[in-house]
Design an enzyme around this catalytic site. Structure first.
Site, PDB file in Angstrom:
ATOM      1  N   ASP A  28       0.800  -1.225   0.000  1.00 25.15           N
ATOM      2  CA  ASP A  28       0.000   0.000   0.000  1.00 25.15           C
ATOM      3  C   ASP A  28       0.837   1.282   0.000  1.00 25.15           C
ATOM      4  OD1 ASP A  28      -2.354   1.484   0.063  1.00 25.15           O
ATOM      5  OD2 ASP A  28      -2.406   1.545   2.239  1.00 25.15           O
ATOM      6  N   CYS A  54     -21.514  -7.078  -6.656  1.00 24.67           N
ATOM      7  CA  CYS A  54     -22.450  -6.314  -5.820  1.00 24.67           C
ATOM      8  C   CYS A  54     -23.894  -6.381  -6.308  1.00 24.67           C
ATOM      9  CB  CYS A  54     -22.003  -4.849  -5.757  1.00 24.67           C
ATOM     10  SG  CYS A  54     -20.418  -4.592  -4.963  1.00 24.67           S
ATOM     11  N   CYS A  61     -27.014  -3.852  -5.335  1.00 26.89           N
ATOM     12  CA  CYS A  61     -26.879  -3.280  -3.991  1.00 26.89           C
ATOM     13  C   CYS A  61     -26.161  -1.934  -4.037  1.00 26.89           C
ATOM     14  CB  CYS A  61     -26.128  -4.248  -3.086  1.00 26.89           C
ATOM     15  SG  CYS A  61     -25.901  -3.636  -1.406  1.00 26.89           S
ATOM     16  N   CYS A  64     -23.590   0.681   0.448  1.00 28.37           N
ATOM     17  CA  CYS A  64     -22.383   1.435   0.796  1.00 28.37           C
ATOM     18  C   CYS A  64     -22.508   2.890   0.360  1.00 28.37           C
ATOM     19  CB  CYS A  64     -21.145   0.789   0.184  1.00 28.37           C
ATOM     20  SG  CYS A  64     -21.154   0.677  -1.619  1.00 28.37           S
ATOM     21  N   CYS A  71     -22.768   6.368   3.035  1.00 28.80           N
ATOM     22  CA  CYS A  71     -21.729   7.388   3.175  1.00 28.80           C
ATOM     23  C   CYS A  71     -22.364   8.700   3.615  1.00 28.80           C
ATOM     24  CB  CYS A  71     -20.972   7.579   1.867  1.00 28.80           C
ATOM     25  SG  CYS A  71     -19.647   8.806   2.012  1.00 28.80           S
TER      26      CYS A  71
END
Length: 311
Positions: free
Chosen positions: A130, A186, A189, A192, A196
């Protein structure tokens, strides 16, 4: 030649939950989408996202002689990942409640690399966690680990999105490569995106950093002010609502055991904390990156959240 089954066995023995293997290659579609994201200014204060565009989309440009990308994933899901009481104003993303994953996963990857080099001293490669311009989530898809969800995170069928990734970029071919994930993903859906609180998910797989609570609490602060909704480091709102996380198993690698419970540390405790106490309690966690002063400022903001409109 790299033996794929040996690599996967080694990954599990090292403490990873998943491992997949993909050929190093260029991702033209990702580059097109990424440049469009930059053109729209969604990187906001994350100026480093514009660096190294010449190598970001091809691991072979990042590591000379690269042929294979080994993608490893480990779950960090804990009780903290399930979310906080609505009254909590000192929330911390659950990954940050453990030891710094960069150091932990890097040690795990280097252990794997040394083991592979013991069998083939000529093998060259590098470990990444990362911190380099490597499309780790796309390589994870290519390696069959899962798909990129609407919240832009990797979602795995077995462990949901509460996983951390690390990669070995190796300069040799593998005897077999995994098939890219092609499941249903997904579907329709949008939980998420709806969850937010600041509308940072501007579109599927598109994060507007200027609205993202994680960016405001960790990275260089964007110019606009937003309500942090109780978060002082990172944000798990989109993950806590994902149905793939609701029944995902908890982590099993003890290296990712939480070291503290954010809900048990109120704003007054943060305000009274000095650098010595902060270092003793949180010096091995990702919170060190933010620093005590910024965490204290975020806690103050949450006590009296600003209500300025977003641009």
């Amino acid at each position: 030649m790299l033996q794929s089954q040996h690599i996967k066995t080694l990954a599990l023995e090292t403490g990873f939950d998943l491992c997949g293997i993909a050929p190093a290659r260029r991702f033209d579609l990702n580059e097109t989408a990424y440049r469009r994201w930059l053109e729209r200014g969604y990187d906001a204060s994350l100026t480093y996202m514009r660096n190294h565009l010449d190598m970001r989309f091809d691991a072979r440009q990042l590591v000379e002689g690269a042929r294979t990308v080994v993608v490893c994933a480990v779950s960090y899901r804990s009780a903290i990942s399930e979310g906080y009481d609505c009254t909590c104003r000192t929330k911390i993303a659950s990954y940050a409640c453990c030891r710094d994953y960069h150091k932990t996963i890097r040690r795990m990857l280097l252990h794997m690399l040394r083991a592979l080099q013991a069998g083939d001293p000529t093998l060259a490669g590098r470990a990444f966690v990362d911190t380099a311009p490597l499309l780790e989530k796309q390589y994870a898809v290519e390696a069959g680990l899962g798909w990129i969800g609407r919240q832009s995170l990797l979602i795995t069928p077995s462990f949901g999105s509460f996983v951390l990734l690390g990669e070995l970029v190796l300069c040799d071919e593998a005897d077999a490569y995994d098939t890219p994930y092609a499941g249903s993903g997904c579907g329709d859906c949008r939980r998420c995106m709806d969850a937010c609180p600041t509308g940072a998910l501007a579109a599927p797989m598109t994060v507007d950093a200027s609205r993202c609570i994680s960016c405001h609490t960790i990275e260089a602060a964007p110019e606009n002010a937003i309500d942090l909704h109780g978060w002082i480091f990172g944000c798990d709102e989109c993950q806590s609502r994902c149905p793939h996380n609701l029944h995902a198993p908890g982590h099993t690698n003890p290296a990712f055991d939480p070291l503290f419970d954010p809900a048990a540390i109120g704003a007054a405790q943060w305000a009274a904390m000095d650098e010595t106490e902060f270092s003793e309690r949180f010096g091995t966690t990702p919170l060190r990156r933010s620093g005590l002063e910024r965490l204290q400022r975020n806690a103050v903001r949450n006590a009296a959240p600003e209500q300025k409109p977003l641009p």
